[in-house]
Design an enzyme around this catalytic site. Structure first.
Site, PDB file in Angstrom:
ATOM      1  N   LYS A  36       1.947   8.059   6.011  1.00  0.00           N
ATOM      2  CA  LYS A  36       2.887   7.095   5.402  1.00  0.00           C
ATOM      3  C   LYS A  36       2.840   7.192   3.873  1.00  0.00           C
ATOM      4  O   LYS A  36       3.870   7.291   3.214  1.00  0.00           O
ATOM      5  CB  LYS A  36       2.543   5.643   5.813  1.00  0.00           C
ATOM      6  CG  LYS A  36       2.539   5.406   7.309  1.00  0.00           C
ATOM      7  CD  LYS A  36       2.265   3.948   7.641  1.00  0.00           C
ATOM      8  CE  LYS A  36       0.902   3.422   7.209  1.00  0.00           C
ATOM      9  NZ  LYS A  36      -0.243   4.065   7.859  1.00  0.00           N
ATOM     10  N   ARG A  57       3.154  -5.366   8.974  1.00  0.00           N
ATOM     11  CA  ARG A  57       2.125  -4.884   9.890  1.00  0.00           C
ATOM     12  C   ARG A  57       1.938  -5.803  11.087  1.00  0.00           C
ATOM     13  O   ARG A  57       1.118  -5.503  11.952  1.00  0.00           O
ATOM     14  CB  ARG A  57       0.817  -4.825   9.140  1.00  0.00           C
ATOM     15  CG  ARG A  57       0.283  -3.411   9.025  1.00  0.00           C
ATOM     16  CD  ARG A  57      -0.891  -3.500   8.166  1.00  0.00           C
ATOM     17  NE  ARG A  57      -1.785  -2.443   8.295  1.00  0.00           N
ATOM     18  CZ  ARG A  57      -1.909  -1.470   7.391  1.00  0.00           C
ATOM     19  NH1 ARG A  57      -1.094  -1.403   6.382  1.00  0.00           N
ATOM     20  NH2 ARG A  57      -2.848  -0.586   7.528  1.00  0.00           N
ATOM     21  N   ARG A  93      -9.634  12.591   3.796  1.00  0.00           N
ATOM     22  CA  ARG A  93      -8.751  12.168   2.698  1.00  0.00           C
ATOM     23  C   ARG A  93      -9.533  11.908   1.413  1.00  0.00           C
ATOM     24  O   ARG A  93     -10.619  11.311   1.432  1.00  0.00           O
ATOM     25  CB  ARG A  93      -8.002  10.895   3.086  1.00  0.00           C
ATOM     26  CG  ARG A  93      -7.232  10.318   1.886  1.00  0.00           C
ATOM     27  CD  ARG A  93      -6.289   9.227   2.238  1.00  0.00           C
ATOM     28  NE  ARG A  93      -6.875   8.215   3.090  1.00  0.00           N
ATOM     29  CZ  ARG A  93      -6.169   7.310   3.749  1.00  0.00           C
ATOM     30  NH1 ARG A  93      -4.858   7.317   3.658  1.00  0.00           N
ATOM     31  NH2 ARG A  93      -6.768   6.428   4.500  1.00  0.00           N
ATOM     32  N   ARG A 134      -9.755   0.218  12.766  1.00  0.00           N
ATOM     33  CA  ARG A 134      -8.415   0.269  12.142  1.00  0.00           C
ATOM     34  C   ARG A 134      -7.376   0.714  13.167  1.00  0.00           C
ATOM     35  O   ARG A 134      -6.266   0.177  13.202  1.00  0.00           O
ATOM     36  CB  ARG A 134      -8.426   1.240  10.951  1.00  0.00           C
ATOM     37  CG  ARG A 134      -9.149   0.677   9.749  1.00  0.00           C
ATOM     38  CD  ARG A 134      -9.380   1.717   8.686  1.00  0.00           C
ATOM     39  NE  ARG A 134      -8.161   2.240   8.112  1.00  0.00           N
ATOM     40  CZ  ARG A 134      -8.084   3.384   7.435  1.00  0.00           C
ATOM     41  NH1 ARG A 134      -9.172   4.119   7.261  1.00  0.00           N
ATOM     42  NH2 ARG A 134      -6.942   3.784   6.928  1.00  0.00           N
TER      43      ARG A 134
HETATM   44  P1  AP5 Z   1      -1.872   9.336   4.161  1.00  0.00           P
HETATM   45  O1  AP5 Z   1      -0.500   9.713   3.699  1.00  0.00           O
HETATM   46  O2  AP5 Z   1      -2.803   8.766   3.170  1.00  0.00           O
HETATM   47  O3  AP5 Z   1      -1.777   8.431   5.492  1.00  0.00           O
HETATM   48  P2  AP5 Z   1      -1.393   6.897   5.688  1.00  0.00           P
HETATM   49  O4  AP5 Z   1      -0.563   6.803   6.903  1.00  0.00           O
HETATM   50  O5  AP5 Z   1      -0.829   6.332   4.415  1.00  0.00           O
HETATM   51  O6  AP5 Z   1      -2.830   6.328   5.986  1.00  0.00           O
HETATM   52  P3  AP5 Z   1      -3.571   5.000   5.469  1.00  0.00           P
HETATM   53  O7  AP5 Z   1      -4.984   5.144   5.934  1.00  0.00           O
HETATM   54  O8  AP5 Z   1      -3.371   4.804   3.998  1.00  0.00           O
HETATM   55  O9  AP5 Z   1      -2.859   3.923   6.249  1.00  0.00           O
HETATM   56  P4  AP5 Z   1      -3.420   2.526   6.533  1.00  0.00           P
HETATM   57  O10 AP5 Z   1      -2.193   1.920   7.075  1.00  0.00           O
HETATM   58  O11 AP5 Z   1      -4.606   2.434   7.399  1.00  0.00           O
HETATM   59  O12 AP5 Z   1      -3.990   2.051   5.115  1.00  0.00           O
HETATM   60  P5  AP5 Z   1      -3.497   0.955   4.091  1.00  0.00           P
HETATM   61  O13 AP5 Z   1      -3.924   1.377   2.748  1.00  0.00           O
HETATM   62  O14 AP5 Z   1      -2.078   0.589   4.314  1.00  0.00           O
HETATM   63  O15 AP5 Z   1      -2.510  10.654   4.818  1.00  0.00           O
HETATM   64  C1  AP5 Z   1      -3.807  10.635   5.374  1.00  0.00           C
HETATM   65  C2  AP5 Z   1      -4.463  12.008   5.198  1.00  0.00           C
HETATM   66  O16 AP5 Z   1      -3.725  12.979   5.947  1.00  0.00           O
HETATM   67  C3  AP5 Z   1      -4.454  12.509   3.743  1.00  0.00           C
HETATM   68  O17 AP5 Z   1      -5.643  13.208   3.487  1.00  0.00           O
HETATM   69  C4  AP5 Z   1      -3.236  13.469   3.674  1.00  0.00           C
HETATM   70  O18 AP5 Z   1      -3.412  14.479   2.712  1.00  0.00           O
HETATM   71  C5  AP5 Z   1      -3.209  14.009   5.103  1.00  0.00           C
HETATM   72  N1  AP5 Z   1      -1.847  14.306   5.553  1.00  0.00           N
HETATM   73  C6  AP5 Z   1      -0.722  13.542   5.373  1.00  0.00           C
HETATM   74  N2  AP5 Z   1       0.346  14.123   5.959  1.00  0.00           N
HETATM   75  C7  AP5 Z   1      -0.132  15.287   6.531  1.00  0.00           C
HETATM   76  C8  AP5 Z   1       0.491  16.323   7.298  1.00  0.00           C
HETATM   77  N3  AP5 Z   1       1.804  16.298   7.593  1.00  0.00           N
HETATM   78  N4  AP5 Z   1      -0.289  17.331   7.743  1.00  0.00           N
HETATM   79  C9  AP5 Z   1      -1.614  17.363   7.460  1.00  0.00           C
HETATM   80  N5  AP5 Z   1      -2.260  16.433   6.730  1.00  0.00           N
HETATM   81  C10 AP5 Z   1      -1.519  15.392   6.282  1.00  0.00           C
HETATM   82  O19 AP5 Z   1      -4.353  -0.323   4.559  1.00  0.00           O
HETATM   83  C11 AP5 Z   1      -5.757  -0.421   4.334  1.00  0.00           C
HETATM   84  C12 AP5 Z   1      -6.232  -1.799   4.743  1.00  0.00           C
HETATM   85  O20 AP5 Z   1      -5.597  -2.803   3.909  1.00  0.00           O
HETATM   86  C13 AP5 Z   1      -5.900  -2.225   6.177  1.00  0.00           C
HETATM   87  O21 AP5 Z   1      -6.875  -1.782   7.094  1.00  0.00           O
HETATM   88  C14 AP5 Z   1      -5.875  -3.757   6.044  1.00  0.00           C
HETATM   89  O22 AP5 Z   1      -7.185  -4.298   6.020  1.00  0.00           O
HETATM   90  C15 AP5 Z   1      -5.264  -3.983   4.669  1.00  0.00           C
HETATM   91  N6  AP5 Z   1      -3.788  -4.115   4.712  1.00  0.00           N
HETATM   92  C16 AP5 Z   1      -2.881  -3.285   4.123  1.00  0.00           C
HETATM   93  N7  AP5 Z   1      -1.628  -3.721   4.338  1.00  0.00           N
HETATM   94  C17 AP5 Z   1      -1.733  -4.849   5.082  1.00  0.00           C
HETATM   95  C18 AP5 Z   1      -0.776  -5.739   5.642  1.00  0.00           C
HETATM   96  N8  AP5 Z   1       0.540  -5.544   5.477  1.00  0.00           N
HETATM   97  N9  AP5 Z   1      -1.231  -6.791   6.360  1.00  0.00           N
HETATM   98  C19 AP5 Z   1      -2.562  -7.012   6.536  1.00  0.00           C
HETATM   99  N10 AP5 Z   1      -3.528  -6.198   6.042  1.00  0.00           N
HETATM  100  C20 AP5 Z   1      -3.120  -5.122   5.312  1.00  0.00           C
END
Ligand code: AP5
Length: 231
Positions: A25, A100, A139, A183
């Site tokens: 994402k 979410r 990552r 997660r």
């Molecule tokens: P990346 O693009 O970073 O993946 P992502 O889907 O963004 O993963 P996240 O871990 O950031 O998502 P998340 O939803 O758990 O975290 P968030 O920060 O929102 O890619 C991942 C890896 O894969 C990278 O190394 C990249 O290089 C690689 N990659 C990407 N595309 C690729 C491809 N096509 N091929 C190969 N490799 C690839 O949330 C963190 C925490 O914050 C949550 O757990 C929660 O506690 C809190 N939080 C955030 N938002 C909310 C909300 N709305 N409500 C409640 N709690 C929230």
């Protein structure tokens, strides 16, 4: 980028990236926002900033994020509402990691209607769970510019250093193996129901996210380009 793929003008609504942790994402949302010149709004990044600044919100969110659970809607919604009221959001924006929960989606729908935006356009990143662990544990994210790397798939030229701005590359505390499982559970239980929610509204577009970054980017670019100007 081929000429016919080059976006013209602004987005006219919210684009939402929906998918499990590690589905890509952030990688794709940043790029789409950059192409259209609109803000990339990652609730994860906003919360991490609160944590590192030690704000009251950050102090509440820190232990919850470290356990891999979702931060309560009451805390997240106010933070998002304040952000999308800023003038830089007037031509649209790209959400990454929000909404979410169904409650967050309903609240967002109301906010967007009140501000005169069209129905959001939802990109659903479809990916087998088996590939997510390697993506997350591998990552690394630039402390300065936020560029996302992967030590297995997209390594930086120099270990630990961002190719773009020389910033230090960080390993997120919630990318430790023992936090990834909670997660993924939180995603299945609380966020996956949004797939049905948005599908019923006719706003959901499935994208196979288990391909190269470039292939996924191209398909998203085409979908968003075809969406612009529609209702
Ligand atoms: P990346 O693009 O970073 O993946 P992502 O889907 O963004 O993963 P996240 O871990 O950031 O998502 P998340 O939803 O758990 O975290 P968030 O920060 O929102 O890619 C991942 C890896 O894969 C990278 O190394 C990249 O290089 C690689 N990659 C990407 N595309 C690729 C491809 N096509 N091929 C190969 N490799 C690839 O949330 C963190 C925490 O914050 C949550 O757990 C929660 O506690 C809190 N939080 C955030 N938002 C909310 C909300 N709305 N409500 C409640 N709690 C929230």
């Amino acid at each position: 980028m081929a000429l016919e793929e080059r976006p013209v003008g602004k987005l006219d609504r919210a684009v939402i990236f929906l998918g499990p942790p590690g589905s890509g994402k952030g990688t794709q949302a940043k790029e789409l926002a950059r192409q259209y010149g609109v803000p990339h709004l990652s609730t994860g990044d906003m919360l991490r900033e609160h944590v590192s600044n030690g704000t009251p919100l950050g102090l509440k969110a820190k232990p919850i994020m470290e356990r891999g659970e979702l931060v309560p809607d009451s805390l997240v919604l106010k933070m998002v509402a304040d952000r999308i009221e800023r003038p830089d959001c007037e031509h649209g924006f790209v959400f990454d990691g929000f909404p979410r929960t169904v409650a967050q989606a309903k609240y967002l729908g109301e906010m967007l209607r009140r501000q005169g935006f069209k129905q959001p356009f939802v990109i659903h990143m479809v990916i087998p769970t088996s590939v997510l662990m390697k993506r997350l544990t591998g990552r690394r994210t630039c402390k300065q510019g936020g560029e996302i790397y992967n030590i297995y798939e997209r390594p930086p030229k120099v270990e630990g250093i961002c190719d773009n701005d020389g910033g230090e590359l960080l390993h997120r505390p919630d990318d430790r193996e023992e936090v990834v499982a909670p997660r993924l559970n939180a995603y299945e239980k609380l966020t996956a129901p949004l797939v049905q929610y948005y599908r019923r509204l006719g706003s959901l577009h499935d994208v196979d996210a288990n391909r190269s970054v470039e292939e996924v980017r191209r398909e998203i670019g085409q979908l968003v380009s075809a969406m612009r100007g529609t209702r």
